[in-house]
Design an enzyme around this catalytic site. Structure first.
Site, PDB file in Angstrom:
ATOM      1  N   HIS A  72      34.525  54.926  33.894  1.00 36.18           N
ATOM      2  CA  HIS A  72      35.681  54.866  32.609  1.00 36.18           C
ATOM      3  C   HIS A  72      34.891  55.685  31.373  1.00 36.18           C
ATOM      4  CE1 HIS A  72      38.445  51.529  34.009  1.00 36.18           C
ATOM      5  NE2 HIS A  72      38.260  52.503  34.914  1.00 36.18           N
ATOM      6  N   SER A 101      37.975  59.890  35.616  1.00 38.79           N
ATOM      7  CA  SER A 101      37.981  60.293  36.969  1.00 38.79           C
ATOM      8  C   SER A 101      37.839  61.861  36.699  1.00 38.79           C
ATOM      9  CB  SER A 101      39.199  59.741  37.536  1.00 38.79           C
ATOM     10  OG  SER A 101      39.593  58.394  37.501  1.00 38.79           O
ATOM     11  N   LYS A 154      51.113  53.911  42.449  1.00 35.64           N
ATOM     12  CA  LYS A 154      50.355  55.031  43.362  1.00 35.64           C
ATOM     13  C   LYS A 154      49.367  54.232  44.544  1.00 35.64           C
ATOM     14  CE  LYS A 154      48.793  59.809  44.420  1.00 35.64           C
ATOM     15  NZ  LYS A 154      48.077  60.741  43.570  1.00 35.64           N
ATOM     16  N   ASP A 155      48.411  53.484  43.825  1.00 37.27           N
ATOM     17  CA  ASP A 155      47.469  52.720  44.623  1.00 37.27           C
ATOM     18  C   ASP A 155      48.276  51.707  45.435  1.00 37.27           C
ATOM     19  OD1 ASP A 155      45.515  54.167  43.763  1.00 37.27           O
ATOM     20  OD2 ASP A 155      44.776  52.473  42.166  1.00 37.27           O
ATOM     21  N   GLU A 187      26.855  48.662  65.479  1.00 37.84           N
ATOM     22  CA  GLU A 187      28.456  49.003  65.209  1.00 37.84           C
ATOM     23  C   GLU A 187      28.601  50.623  64.965  1.00 37.84           C
ATOM     24  OE1 GLU A 187      30.495  46.491  65.857  1.00 37.84           O
ATOM     25  OE2 GLU A 187      31.039  45.840  63.934  1.00 37.84           O
TER      26      GLU A 187
END
Lengths: 269, 424
Positions: free
Chosen positions: B212, B216, B240-241, B284
């Site tokens: 922040h 972004s 949107k998220d 894994e």
């Protein structure tokens, strides 16, 4: 103009790059497969179509009961299913009284006074299935040094477990003339290394099914593997049922969110 | 700074403890570039994955017993007798895989769009720390069910530290709490597996604070010039998220409910047995690229160092890439090497799951060489050869369709401005 040429150039560069990288990857996969084929012999477990697989597959209760019958009369001589409790048999459609009588056929050791002594009592529905041998050493002593594994999780504990266990049950064949079989072991076409300590367990006439189904080696093997699929994942039906409801919910939710996103973003730009 | 809330209780609290103002600032008003594409969804998806893992993990811990004699049985009890225990465990087990998928995409997004470049170096470095902590947490979590792969995977990985000269052996014994992987090891791994996620949460907060500070990055990789190039985080990016989360959850639920053991190793359904080694010990899937790097080097110490360097090199990335242009969109030559890197890492993952023999080793070495060459050789010098495409003047210019053709001079100034900004 310059820009356009350049961007064309870059697009073609990009295409070449992606093509080159993809072929590099494919080359690795192809070569690796070739190497694998020469290094180790691929046993080729035969694939079987199971009624309980796939998103809508459910256990066939009759097959589970037949499989339990085979397990109880043949497999359980040497193998346990210690993670399953007798009470779990309600799932197969047995009544409470039937389960009580099945459980009471075994003797369970218990400690009643906190002291060192162990006492025997008849099994209860709340008990887990008793294993045929009291401990690993006893199991090995009785089986020429080999340990018959507990079968509760066997179909999840082997790659391609359902087909694998079925193939093992069907894979007993006469030893090929050139094959050197060590003493005490048996030839099995699908066991890694082809030498298995377990003698052929099923012949096709080992049991009489209470529902009248004709017995055959194929039938017995399919049923007992279905039963072992259930012992390994008793939650399967509930899981898939819940999964379908969850998927319906999530698809509606996502479509709604998409519509909202479109609506909210519409006034931009 | 404080926001004037209409609810009097909120106002009263906020005056004394400005949490609501902070939330409003960070998750509501936060100005976000309007041109973010769907690759920017993966940051919030990573946050959602972390929450899923912590919630399901706490529920599992309530029924799990960290003892060598009971661990495997307690997991099976969760699967069979605990109400919806199978659901919680399958969520946690597959949640780890999905967390890594999301984070790997998030990282490659950053690599392509140059999100690591000035002034976001610390944001990137904090992210690499999160990755390292995630790896440690996932590794210890995989040990807890105490199956064959748990035990032997832990044996192989902890033994790597014995390659360190002089102190190696003592260090490994100290990690184990004994002379082999045993109850003390399982116990401490459980404790640390429970602790680390909360450390991750706190570092994620730092990640967000750093994010922040400058906002972004965006697909064009150029700074915000005009206020109308940003939109408030809420409702534009919250919705949107939410849409992205829906897609994510559909895929996640598909695996949890219909193929819950897809990512797992069958061997881990066999209780651990120190006397019987599995034919192939594999970690894994999300560790396979690093495992391939480790095995491609014939010397143990060099292999271990290479494996750790493959992550540590990411710390230096902001200074290794010397190009003033952020976004890979405008770097024709860079793009080629980037896509090869992606294929290279996927190939390493494939090779890591194969036995270390014959051609596999040769390919692993080639792929490892390219991985390091990308960061240490290509990025530092690529700038000299890059076709330095023309940057758009601003985000608004790009959106308005004033494509790069508009004016060469215009673009040169934008380019220069950005270089100035980055060099300061």
């Amino acid at each position: 103009m310059i820009v356009r040429i350049r961007s064309n150039l870059i697009t073609s560069q990009l295409k070449i790059t992606i093509a080159a990288s993809a072929s590099f990857f494919i080359l690795i996969v192809v070569l690796s497969t070739a190497v694998k084929a020469t290094v180790s012999e691929d046993i080729g477990i035969p694939a079987h179509s199971w009624s309980h697989t796939g998103p809508f597959g459910r256990f066939n209760k009759a097959a589970l009961r037949r499989g339990f019958h085979v397990f109880r009369n043949v497999c359980s001589t040497c193998h346990g299913i210690q993670r399953v409790a007798y009470r779990n048999l309600t799932y197969l459609g047995y009544s409470e009284d039937e389960i009580k009588s099945i459980a009471s056929e075994v003797k369970v050791l218990y400690n009643k006074d906190g002291g060192a002594g162990l006492y025997e009592r008849p099994g209860l529905p709340s008990d887990k299935f008793t294993s045929p041998f009291p401990n690993e050493q006893a199991a090995r002593d009785a089986n020429g040094g080999s340990l018959p594994p507990d079968l509760s999780l066997i179909t999840k504990a082997r790659p391609n477990g359902l087909d694998y266990v079925r193939a093992i049950l069907l894979g007993y064949e006469p030893t090929p003339s050139k094959f050197h079989l060590m003493s005490g072991l048996n030839y099995n076409a699908y066991f890694p290394g082809h030498q298995i300590a377990m003698p052929q367990p099923l012949y096709g006439d080992d049991v009489t099914f209470e529902d009248g189904t004709a017995t055959s080696l194929e039938q017995e093997a399919e049923d007992v593997v279905t039963f072992l699929a259930w012992t390994a994942m008793p939650e399967m039906e509930e899981r898939k049922r819940m999964g379908i409801i969850t998927m319906i919910f999530l698809v509606i939710f996502t479509l709604l969110m998409y519509a909202c996103k479109r609506a909210i973003w519409k006034d931009l730009e | 700074m404080a926001y004037n809330f209409s609810n009097s209780l909120v106002k009263w609290i906020d005056h004394r403890l400005p949490v609501f103002s902070y939330l409003r600032h960070a998750a509501y008003d936060y100005p976000t570039p309007k041109n973010l594409n769907y690759w920017w969804n993966f940051g919030s998806l990573a946050g959602i994955s972390l929450v899923i893992m912590i919630v399901s993990g706490i529920a599992l811990a309530m029924s799990y017993t960290p003892h060598v004699d009971h661990a495997f049985d307690s997991v099976e009890r969760i699967m069979r007798d605990v109400n919806y225990g199978w659901l919680i465990r399958y969520i946690h087990m597959n949640g780890a895989s999905f967390f890594f998928i999301v984070v790997y995409i998030h990282i490659f997004r950053g690599l392509y769009f140059g999100s690591y470049k000035a002034p976001r170096e610390l944001l990137w470095i904090i992210g690499v720390f999160i990755l390292l902590l995630m790896m440690a947490t996932a590794f210890m979590g995989y040990v807890l069910p105490w199956g064959q792969m748990s035990f032997w995977g832990a044996t192989v990985i902890t033994n790597l530290f014995s390659a360190i000269p002089i102190i190696g052996e003592s260090l490994v014994n100290w990690l184990w709490g004994g002379f082999s992987i045993d109850n003390p090891t399982l116990n401490r791994f459980f404790v640390l597996h429970y602790l680390f996620p909360f450390i991750i949460v706190s570092i994620v907060l730092l990640h967000i604070i750093a994010l922040h500070r400058f906002g972004s990055n965006n697909p064009l990789g150029i700074e915000i010039k005009y206020p109308n190039e940003t939109i408030p985080f809420h409702p534009y990016y919250t919705i949107k998220d939410a849409y992205g989360m829906g897609i994510f959850l559909i895929l996640f639920a598909g695996v949890v409910f219909f193929a819950p053991n897809f990512f797992g190793e069958p061997d881990n359904y066999i209780p651990s047995n120190p006397l019987s080694t599995p034919a192939h010990i594999v970690p894994e899937w999300y560790f396979l690229p690093f495992y391939a790097i480790l095995r491609s080097i014939p010397d143990k110490l060099a292999g271990v160092l290479s494996m750790f360097s493959s992550i540590f090199v990411l710390f230096l990335l902001p200074w290794l890439d010397r190009s003033p242009v952020r976004s890979g969109q405008f770097r024709g030559v860079f793009k080629i090497f980037f896509w090869i890197l992606l294929i290279d890492v996927i190939s390493l993952g494939y090779l890591g799951g194969k036995p270390a023999t014959g051609m596999y080793v040769i390919f692993s070495r080639l792929a490892t060489a390219y991985y390091f060459a990308y960061f240490l050789l290509v990025l530092p010098i690529i700038n000299k050869f890059d076709s330095s495409e023309l940057l758009p003047n601003s985000i608004s210019a790009q959106i308005a369709g004033l494509e790069v053709e508009s004016s060469k001079a215009f673009n040169d100034s934008a380019y220069k401005e950005q270089s100035d900004h980055i060099s300061t």
